[in-house]
Design a protein around this motif. Structure first.
Motif, PDB file in Angstrom:
ATOM      1  N   ASN A 111       7.128  -2.764   8.904  1.00 33.94           N
ATOM      2  CA  ASN A 111       5.750  -2.256   8.803  1.00 33.94           C
ATOM      3  C   ASN A 111       5.615  -0.875   9.448  1.00 33.94           C
ATOM      4  OD1 ASN A 111       5.014  -4.613   7.522  1.00 33.94           O
ATOM      5  ND2 ASN A 111       4.033  -5.520   9.306  1.00 33.94           N
ATOM      6  N   THR A 112       6.566  -0.013   9.167  1.00 33.37           N
ATOM      7  CA  THR A 112       6.605   1.290   9.828  1.00 33.37           C
ATOM      8  C   THR A 112       6.796   2.415   8.820  1.00 33.37           C
ATOM      9  OG1 THR A 112       7.496   0.291  11.836  1.00 33.37           O
ATOM     10  CG2 THR A 112       7.704   2.668  11.626  1.00 33.37           C
ATOM     11  N   LEU A 113       6.046   3.482   9.025  1.00 35.56           N
ATOM     12  CA  LEU A 113       6.130   4.703   8.226  1.00 35.56           C
ATOM     13  C   LEU A 113       6.743   5.795   9.091  1.00 35.56           C
ATOM     14  CD1 LEU A 113       5.116   6.135   5.532  1.00 35.56           C
ATOM     15  CD2 LEU A 113       3.093   6.774   6.883  1.00 35.56           C
ATOM     16  N   TYR A 114       7.534   6.670   8.474  1.00 40.15           N
ATOM     17  CA  TYR A 114       8.205   7.736   9.223  1.00 40.15           C
ATOM     18  C   TYR A 114       7.946   9.097   8.569  1.00 40.15           C
ATOM     19  CZ  TYR A 114      10.908   3.756  10.952  1.00 40.15           C
ATOM     20  OH  TYR A 114      11.282   2.555  11.499  1.00 40.15           O
ATOM     21  N   LEU A 115       8.077  10.141   9.388  1.00 34.27           N
ATOM     22  CA  LEU A 115       8.095  11.507   8.869  1.00 34.27           C
ATOM     23  C   LEU A 115       9.145  12.280   9.659  1.00 34.27           C
ATOM     24  CD1 LEU A 115       6.757  13.442   6.805  1.00 34.27           C
ATOM     25  CD2 LEU A 115       5.332  14.271   8.714  1.00 34.27           C
ATOM     26  N   GLN A 116      10.252  12.610   9.001  1.00 39.16           N
ATOM     27  CA  GLN A 116      11.282  13.460   9.601  1.00 39.16           C
ATOM     28  C   GLN A 116      10.911  14.906   9.321  1.00 39.16           C
ATOM     29  OE1 GLN A 116      14.122  12.635  11.448  1.00 39.16           O
ATOM     30  NE2 GLN A 116      14.250  14.853  11.747  1.00 39.16           N
ATOM     31  N   MET A 117      10.765  15.676  10.376  1.00 38.77           N
ATOM     32  CA  MET A 117      10.352  17.067  10.246  1.00 38.77           C
ATOM     33  C   MET A 117      11.456  17.973  10.777  1.00 38.77           C
ATOM     34  SD  MET A 117       6.360  16.768  11.402  1.00 38.77           S
ATOM     35  CE  MET A 117       6.771  16.539  13.137  1.00 38.77           C
ATOM     36  N   ALA A 158      -1.860   7.715   7.185  1.00 39.55           N
ATOM     37  CA  ALA A 158      -3.140   7.451   6.536  1.00 39.55           C
ATOM     38  C   ALA A 158      -2.971   6.592   5.289  1.00 39.55           C
ATOM     39  CB  ALA A 158      -3.802   8.767   6.164  1.00 39.55           C
ATOM     40  N   LYS A 159      -3.933   5.695   5.082  1.00 42.73           N
ATOM     41  CA  LYS A 159      -4.036   4.975   3.825  1.00 42.73           C
ATOM     42  C   LYS A 159      -5.420   5.257   3.254  1.00 42.73           C
ATOM     43  CE  LYS A 159      -4.538   0.454   3.794  1.00 42.73           C
ATOM     44  NZ  LYS A 159      -5.910   0.196   3.335  1.00 42.73           N
ATOM     45  N   GLU A 207      -5.407  18.217   6.276  1.00 45.51           N
ATOM     46  CA  GLU A 207      -4.524  18.702   5.220  1.00 45.51           C
ATOM     47  C   GLU A 207      -3.555  17.589   4.854  1.00 45.51           C
ATOM     48  OE1 GLU A 207      -1.058  22.132   4.484  1.00 45.51           O
ATOM     49  OE2 GLU A 207      -1.716  21.627   6.497  1.00 45.51           O
ATOM     50  N   TRP A 208      -3.491  17.232   3.578  1.00 47.58           N
ATOM     51  CA  TRP A 208      -2.510  16.252   3.136  1.00 47.58           C
ATOM     52  C   TRP A 208      -1.111  16.846   3.234  1.00 47.58           C
ATOM     53  CZ3 TRP A 208       0.692  16.735  -1.200  1.00 47.58           C
ATOM     54  CH2 TRP A 208       1.478  15.611  -1.463  1.00 47.58           C
ATOM     55  N   VAL A 209      -0.154  16.043   3.731  1.00 47.61           N
ATOM     56  CA  VAL A 209       1.215  16.512   3.938  1.00 47.61           C
ATOM     57  C   VAL A 209       2.200  15.837   2.987  1.00 47.61           C
ATOM     58  CG1 VAL A 209       3.119  16.600   5.604  1.00 47.61           C
ATOM     59  CG2 VAL A 209       0.769  17.065   6.356  1.00 47.61           C
ATOM     60  N   SER A 210       2.123  14.485   2.905  1.00 47.95           N
ATOM     61  CA  SER A 210       3.136  13.776   2.140  1.00 47.95           C
ATOM     62  C   SER A 210       2.644  12.392   1.749  1.00 47.95           C
ATOM     63  CB  SER A 210       4.429  13.658   2.960  1.00 47.95           C
ATOM     64  OG  SER A 210       5.465  13.073   2.204  1.00 47.95           O
ATOM     65  N   PHE A 211       3.222  11.872   0.664  1.00 42.23           N
ATOM     66  CA  PHE A 211       2.865  10.569   0.093  1.00 42.23           C
ATOM     67  C   PHE A 211       4.134   9.785  -0.183  1.00 42.23           C
ATOM     68  CE2 PHE A 211       0.941   7.628  -2.933  1.00 42.23           C
ATOM     69  CZ  PHE A 211       1.943   7.420  -3.879  1.00 42.23           C
ATOM     70  N   ILE A 212       4.036   8.445   0.003  1.00 49.82           N
ATOM     71  CA  ILE A 212       5.126   7.573  -0.405  1.00 49.82           C
ATOM     72  C   ILE A 212       4.517   6.332  -1.035  1.00 49.82           C
ATOM     73  CG2 ILE A 212       5.309   6.457   1.884  1.00 49.82           C
ATOM     74  CD1 ILE A 212       8.393   6.337   1.349  1.00 49.82           C
ATOM     75  N   GLU A 213       5.061   5.934  -2.196  1.00 45.65           N
ATOM     76  CA  GLU A 213       4.494   4.779  -2.846  1.00 45.65           C
ATOM     77  C   GLU A 213       4.926   3.506  -2.121  1.00 45.65           C
ATOM     78  OE1 GLU A 213       5.971   2.317  -5.010  1.00 45.65           O
ATOM     79  OE2 GLU A 213       8.022   3.020  -4.773  1.00 45.65           O
ATOM     80  N   TYR A 215       0.809  -1.214   0.000  1.00 44.13           N
ATOM     81  CA  TYR A 215       0.000   0.000   0.000  1.00 44.13           C
ATOM     82  C   TYR A 215       0.843   1.265   0.000  1.00 44.13           C
ATOM     83  CZ  TYR A 215      -4.155  -2.764   0.797  1.00 44.13           C
ATOM     84  OH  TYR A 215      -5.188  -3.656   0.645  1.00 44.13           O
ATOM     85  N   HIS A 216       0.423   2.219  -0.833  1.00 46.72           N
ATOM     86  CA  HIS A 216       0.949   3.567  -0.723  1.00 46.72           C
ATOM     87  C   HIS A 216       0.478   4.144   0.616  1.00 46.72           C
ATOM     88  CE1 HIS A 216       1.620   2.807  -4.866  1.00 46.72           C
ATOM     89  NE2 HIS A 216       0.474   3.274  -5.343  1.00 46.72           N
ATOM     90  N   MET A 217       1.273   5.018   1.193  1.00 51.48           N
ATOM     91  CA  MET A 217       0.927   5.603   2.484  1.00 51.48           C
ATOM     92  C   MET A 217       1.107   7.120   2.452  1.00 51.48           C
ATOM     93  SD  MET A 217      -0.084   3.168   4.498  1.00 51.48           S
ATOM     94  CE  MET A 217      -0.061   4.003   6.090  1.00 51.48           C
TER      95      MET A 217
END
Length: 116
Positions: free
Chosen positions: A77-83, A97-98, A46-52, A32-34
């Motif tokens: 099974n982990t998604l990250y966001l470096q801010m 989100a999916k 508000e959408w922030v970012s997408f990763i395929e 799944y894209h996330m």
């Protein structure tokens, strides 16, 4: 049952950094894209970012481009966001989100507050 559990939020000064994580379960994460989405006080999602699904392609909202980096570890099974270079206007609840049809499937979110 799809479960998304976000963590890593907190209070940070302007210019600071945070790394958000999202642990996914109940579905084949690597298929799944996330996305990351956020909701500021009194505003809509508000959408922030997408990763395929394979991690090879990413997209960013103009408001965060050059400051945020999305990534994923399909083995964990982990998604990250470096801010980085956080601004007060980044204050929001952040959700991984999916897509579920025409809506988002999210976790409970993690609060990010950028303030001096």
């Amino acid at each position: 049952e799809v479960q998304l559990v976000e963590s890593g939020g907190g209070l940070v000064q302007p210019g600071g950094s945070l790394r958000l994580s999202c642990a996914a379960s109940g579905f084949t994460f690597s298929n799944y894209h996330m996305n990351w989405v956020r909701q500021a006080p009194g505003k809509g999602l508000e959408w922030v970012s997408f990763i395929e699904s394979g991690g090879g392609s990413t997209l960013y909202a103009d408001s965060v481009k050059g400051r945020f980096t999305i990534s994923r570890d399909n083995a964990k099974n982990t998604l990250y966001l470096q801010m980085n270079s956080l601004k007060p206007e980044d204050t929001a609840v952040y959700y991984c989100a999916k897509r579920g049809g025409s809506s988002w499937i999210t976790g409970q979110g993690t609060q990010v507050t950028v303030s001096s």
